[in-house]
Motif scaffolding. Structure first.
Motif, mmCIF file in Angstrom:
data_model
loop_
_atom_site.group_PDB
_atom_site.id
_atom_site.type_symbol
_atom_site.label_atom_id
_atom_site.label_comp_id
_atom_site.label_asym_id
_atom_site.label_seq_id
_atom_site.Cartn_x
_atom_site.Cartn_y
_atom_site.Cartn_z
ATOM 1 N N LEU A 168 -14.529 -9.768 -16.194
ATOM 2 C CA LEU A 168 -14.448 -9.023 -17.395
ATOM 3 C C LEU A 168 -13.020 -8.215 -17.635
ATOM 4 N N ALA A 169 -12.819 -7.380 -16.622
ATOM 5 C CA ALA A 169 -12.152 -6.059 -16.595
ATOM 6 C C ALA A 169 -11.662 -5.858 -15.300
ATOM 7 N N SER A 170 -10.606 -6.466 -14.920
ATOM 8 C CA SER A 170 -9.657 -6.201 -13.550
ATOM 9 C C SER A 170 -8.679 -5.409 -13.913
ATOM 10 N N ASN A 171 -8.203 -4.681 -12.946
ATOM 11 C CA ASN A 171 -6.904 -4.154 -12.787
ATOM 12 C C ASN A 171 -6.518 -4.132 -11.388
ATOM 13 N N TYR A 172 -5.307 -3.668 -11.222
ATOM 14 C CA TYR A 172 -4.639 -3.562 -10.037
ATOM 15 C C TYR A 172 -4.113 -2.337 -9.630
ATOM 16 N N VAL A 173 -4.380 -1.587 -8.145
ATOM 17 C CA VAL A 173 -3.889 -0.630 -7.855
ATOM 18 C C VAL A 173 -2.603 -0.996 -6.746
ATOM 19 N N THR A 174 -1.430 -0.385 -7.107
ATOM 20 C CA THR A 174 -0.345 -0.527 -6.542
ATOM 21 C C THR A 174 0.034 0.607 -5.669
ATOM 22 N N LEU A 175 0.237 0.590 -4.349
ATOM 23 C CA LEU A 175 0.385 1.719 -3.488
ATOM 24 C C LEU A 175 2.111 1.945 -3.317
ATOM 25 N N GLY A 176 2.380 3.154 -2.665
ATOM 26 C CA GLY A 176 3.736 3.293 -2.611
ATOM 27 C C GLY A 176 4.543 2.468 -1.353
ATOM 28 N N ASN A 177 3.630 1.924 -0.656
ATOM 29 C CA ASN A 177 3.885 0.872 0.382
ATOM 30 C C ASN A 177 3.925 -0.372 -0.125
ATOM 31 N N LYS A 178 4.087 -0.911 -1.463
ATOM 32 C CA LYS A 178 3.945 -2.051 -2.118
ATOM 33 C C LYS A 178 2.793 -2.832 -2.098
ATOM 34 N N LYS A 179 1.713 -2.531 -1.334
ATOM 35 C CA LYS A 179 0.513 -3.096 -1.335
ATOM 36 C C LYS A 179 -0.392 -3.164 -2.808
ATOM 37 N N ILE A 180 -0.815 -4.094 -3.046
ATOM 38 C CA ILE A 180 -1.332 -4.215 -4.278
ATOM 39 C C ILE A 180 -2.970 -4.383 -4.148
ATOM 40 N N ASN A 294 -3.598 9.289 4.435
ATOM 41 C CA ASN A 294 -3.639 10.229 5.534
ATOM 42 C C ASN A 294 -2.203 10.004 6.574
ATOM 43 N N SER A 295 -1.650 8.803 6.297
ATOM 44 C CA SER A 295 -0.605 8.497 7.186
ATOM 45 C C SER A 295 0.829 8.628 6.514
ATOM 46 N N THR A 296 0.923 9.081 5.355
ATOM 47 C CA THR A 296 1.908 9.143 4.366
ATOM 48 C C THR A 296 2.140 10.488 3.953
#
Length: 588
Positions: A168-180, A294-296
């Motif tokens: 129904l309602a999906s979205n995406y989180v994109t991190l600064g290391n390009k992982k989605i 924690n690693s960035t």
């Protein structure tokens, strides 16, 4: 849920029952009204019997045509819960529904396991079934822990919950290391595109006088606005509600929120109507995000806008929250009985309450998405209403059997159904399988039961004749012997197989189709040999009954079973497949 939802052929109504509540609490009910002040009853009632409506959506998401399972049914609600549910009010609701002549009762409520003769739901549902009313009940939302399933009566139709092929309602989180990573949300607010935002763990955003444990949960009064303002805040699921975490993040000045599952919540994520851009991610993704922070030195992230996806694979998957068997009260009865859609279901909502149920939320919407076995229960109740129309002479047990024996244990990719952990699911999660309405309309054969059978079951369970009075209205003389393994249930469950012996199990099938010949196919549980006698059944007319015997034997030099093992036997005539799950274990 506050209501019993009933499907009629003739009447429409709404009634409420509160004297048990008042007697227990010593105070008046908060609202002496049948009105739905929390939305749950409206949602389940419309799922069971709502009419066809075009343009149904939640904040614009999932837009389409919606319909209840029995869209032309007459419906009634019986409000039986207030500040909690009380046995006297539940019983009063059952008896009123019986008096009013309903055909189906959809009961999205339950409680802790309790012996049948002490349980108002058990007694009320028995009275309903004895009046030829099918009672469909929720299996509960305490999964994936084993032995948590509710509504354990063999005359009750107990429903688990699984996913559908609409995300129904999906979205995406994109991190600064390009992982989605994929998440879920119903937030109607979006972050400006093409920009990354500072990311902070709620544990790092705590006020000086609170613990990191409390702040990580984003509890009220734990987040420092100076640390959070303009950033995306990462909160951990648990204790306070998912919506409240977003409220606290918004109040602290966060520009967005990522809600990460705790380990107990696993992979099940929920789209909620948050007040700020948000994404709910599973436990694995949440762990990765916390490690990234924690690693960035300068972690950043972006939350995309919400979209609706269709044709999701694989599905169905068992919901993490859906309660699991085995049956705590009587292990020889498989529970739940079946699974049906219960995750992110769109249905009607009450405008007496906001979508977040928060008093400060002034939004009002006619439809909302909810998840739970409360949502899967009315799916099956609606189907039962259709089957009652197609087959008005069928007993409640015959209808239940038709739905169970035609269910599937495969997903839409042709593989075995999975749990939310993506491991192979078992009958303690899905019962006989996932509901298939068209197949249930023409099952070929059914396992039938009547009230005498249920009384004999209670005798076999250990009840005395006088204890059966609450079910039967008068003392019932129990048979001299009754073996629970021979109770004609559409599943075979052996919780205490005796090592060194073979066990015979008897079942009786009734023909509800055309004259035909059936042959048996066996998927034996691991470590067991299974034979069926006779291996072929010939039916010459509708209504004819045939008995068969299943012999279970432990293989020589078998290993001790540390858990239940599962199998299946299926009667088929080429057109119909009448499947019966087998669950078996033995004490060490």
């Amino acid at each position: 849920m506050n209501y019993l939802t009933c499907l009629y052929r003739k009447l429409i109504g709404a009634r409420y029952f509160y004297k048990g509540y008042e007697a227990s609490k010593g105070q008046n009910a908060s609202f002496n009204s049948a009105r739905d002040f929390e939305g749950h009853g409206s949602h389940t009632l419309s799922t069971a019997g709502g009419n066809v409506v075009n343009g149904v959506n939640v904040f614009g998401y999932g837009n389409g045509t919606a319909s209840g399972g029995s869209p032309k049914a007459r419906v009634a609600t019986y409000k039986v819960c207030w500040d909690g549910c009380y046995g006297a009010d539940i019983l009063a609701g059952f008896e009123a529904a019986i008096h009013d002549g309903v055909d189906v009762i959809s009961m999205s409520l339950g409680g802790d396991p309790q012996e049948y003769f002490q349980n108002g739901i058990s007694i009320g549902s028995f009275h309903a079934v004895s009046n030829n009313i099918v009672v469909v009940g929720s299996g509960g939302n305490s999964g994936p822990t084993l032995e948590t399933v509710a509504n354990l009566e063999p005359w009750m139709f107990t429903i688990a919950a699984s996913t559908i092929d609409r995300d129904l309602a999906s979205n995406y989180v994109t991190l600064g290391n390009k992982k989605i990573f994929k998440g879920a949300s119903l937030s109607g607010i979006n972050l400006p595109q093409n920009k990354m935002y500072p990311l902070i763990s709620a544990a790092d955003a705590k006020l000086d006088n609170v613990s990191a444990v409390d702040s990580l949960l984003c509890k009220e009064g734990t987040i420092d606005p100076h640390k959070v303002n303009g950033k995306i805040l990462v909160c951990l699921r648990g204790e306070n509600t998912r919506i409240d975490k977003g409220v606290q993040a918004s109040r602290a000045g966060a520009i967005g929120m990522i809600l990460a599952n705790d380990e107990a919540s696993g992979n099940q994520i929920n789209p909620d109507p948050h007040f700020l851009p948000a994404s709910h991610v599973n436990f694995t993704v949440g762990n990765f995000i916390f490690k990234y922070i924690n690693s960035t030195k300068f972690p950043v992230a972006y939350i995309s806008k919400v979209i609706t996806r269709f044709g999701v694979n694989p599905t169905p998957i068992m919901a993490a929250f859906s309660s699991r068997g085995p049956n705590f009260i009587e292990p020889s009865i498989l529970k739940p009985d079946i699974t049906a859609p219960g995750v992110n279901i769109i249905a009607a909502y009450s405008k007496a309450v906001s979508p977040t149920e928060q008093t400060f939320d002034k939004r009002r919407i006619p439809y909302i998405t909810m998840s739970g076995t409360s949502m899967s229960c009315p799916h099956v109740a609606g189907l039962v209403g259709l089957l009652k129309s197609l087959h008005p002479t069928w007993s409640p047990a015959a209808i239940k059997s038709a739905i169970m024996t035609t269910a599937t244990t495969k997903d839409n990719m042709g593989k075995h159904m999975l749990d939310s952990s993506l491991d192979r699911a078992t009958p303690f999660a899905y019962g006989a399988g996932h509901v298939r309405p068209n197949r249930a309309a023409d099952p070929g054969l059914v396992y039938d039961l009547n009230i005498t059978d249920y009384l004999n079951f209670l005798c076999g369970h250990g009840y005395t004749s006088s204890q059966l009075t609450v079910f039967y209205g008068r003392p019932y003389e129990c048979p001299k012997s009754f073996n629970l393994v021979d109770f004609n249930y559409p599943a075979i469950t052996i919780p205490d197989f005796k090592v060194g012996h073979s066990l015979n199990v008897t079942r009786i099938l009734t023909n509800v189709g055309s004259p035909s010949n059936y042959k048996v196919r066996i998927q034996a549980p691991p470590e067991f040999l299974v034979s069926v006698e006779p291996s072929r059944l010939r039916f010459t007319k509708k209504g004819e009954k045939r008995e068969f015997k299943v012999t279970l034997t432990l293989k020589p030099k078998s290993k001790y079973i540390t858990d239940y093992v599962f199998g299946k036997l299926t009667w088929t005539n080429g057109k119909h497949r009448v499947a019966t799950p087998i669950a078996i274990t033995y004490p060490q």
